[in-house]
Design an enzyme around this catalytic site. Structure first.
Site, PDB file in Angstrom:
ATOM      1  CB  ALA A  76     -16.496  48.054  19.929  1.00  0.00           C
ATOM      2  CE  LYS A 116     -22.131  34.466  27.566  1.00  0.00           C
ATOM      3  NZ  LYS A 116     -21.163  33.885  27.673  1.00  0.00           N
ATOM      4  CG  HIS A 161      -7.578  26.472   9.583  1.00  0.00           C
ATOM      5  ND1 HIS A 161      -6.881  25.798   9.120  1.00  0.00           N
ATOM      6  CD2 HIS A 161      -7.636  27.911  10.170  1.00  0.00           C
ATOM      7  CE1 HIS A 161      -6.788  26.523   8.024  1.00  0.00           C
ATOM      8  NE2 HIS A 161      -7.072  27.709   8.852  1.00  0.00           N
TER       9      HIS A 161
END
Length: 193
Positions: free
Chosen positions: A167, A187, A120
């Site tokens: 995860a 990272k 957006h």
């Protein structure tokens, strides 16, 4: 010795039957395909998995063999989605391919993960943010990638081959191949090659 059959073994065993079913589903009107998807999305099991695969095959740009789509998976803009072979997309994943999305072969996407191919904007202050224009960018996931549960992959990124995304990670930039990534934003933790 483990004699358990893999999903790939089962797919290969019934490949001709699956191919015939896909052929039939391809000629159904879209409204019936969507209905079949919605019904199959409620149930687990081989038959509902085959229905989801057949419906998806009729809607996506390309899809390989032995692709497992679990129940409660949401796929928006499927005509812009490309999926390789030996791919699993697990329960409650969300993929919006509005900007284009490519998933390579031998990829596993764990439950509750999201792939978003648009952003957006908020530059027009006289218009609510939700009505500002969106920008679209392709997401590319190379071969042999494991996406952990609850991962968020944002638009315009590429994930290199033989990578693991832990995860809960949020991928906002390209990830080099052969490495383990974690965190918000994701990272590099270590190389795995």
């Amino acid at each position: 010795m483990n004699n358990a059959k893999t999903g790939r073994d089962i797919f290969n065993k019934y490949a001709k039957l699956i191919g015939c079913f896909c052929f039939i589903v391809n000629y159904l009107p879209r409204v019936f395909q969507r209905f079949a998807w919605d019904i199959a999305n409620i149930f687990d099991g081989s038959m509902s998995s085959m229905v989801r695969y057949a419906v998806l095959k009729s809607m996506v740009n390309t899809i390989g063999s032995s692709v497992y789509i679990a129940r409660n998976v949401t796929i928006k803009n499927p005509s812009l989605l490309r999926i390789g072979s030996n791919v699993s997309i697990h329960t409650s994943c969300y993929i919006d391919a509005a900007g284009g999305c490519s998933i390579g072969s031998n990829v596993s996407i764990a439950h509750a993960s999201s792939i978003i191919t648009f952003d957006h904007t908020w530059g027009e202050s006289s218009v609510p943010i939700k009505y500002n224009p969106i920008t679209k960018s392709d997401v590319s996931i190379d071969d042999d990638v494991w996406i952990g549960c609850g991962v968020r992959i944002m638009s315009g990124v590429s994930i290199g081959s033989r990578s693991i995304v832990a995860a809960g990670a949020v991928v906002t930039k390209d990830l080099a191949p052969g490495a383990l990534y974690a965190g918000i934003p994701a990272k590099l933790l270590k190389y795995i090659l």
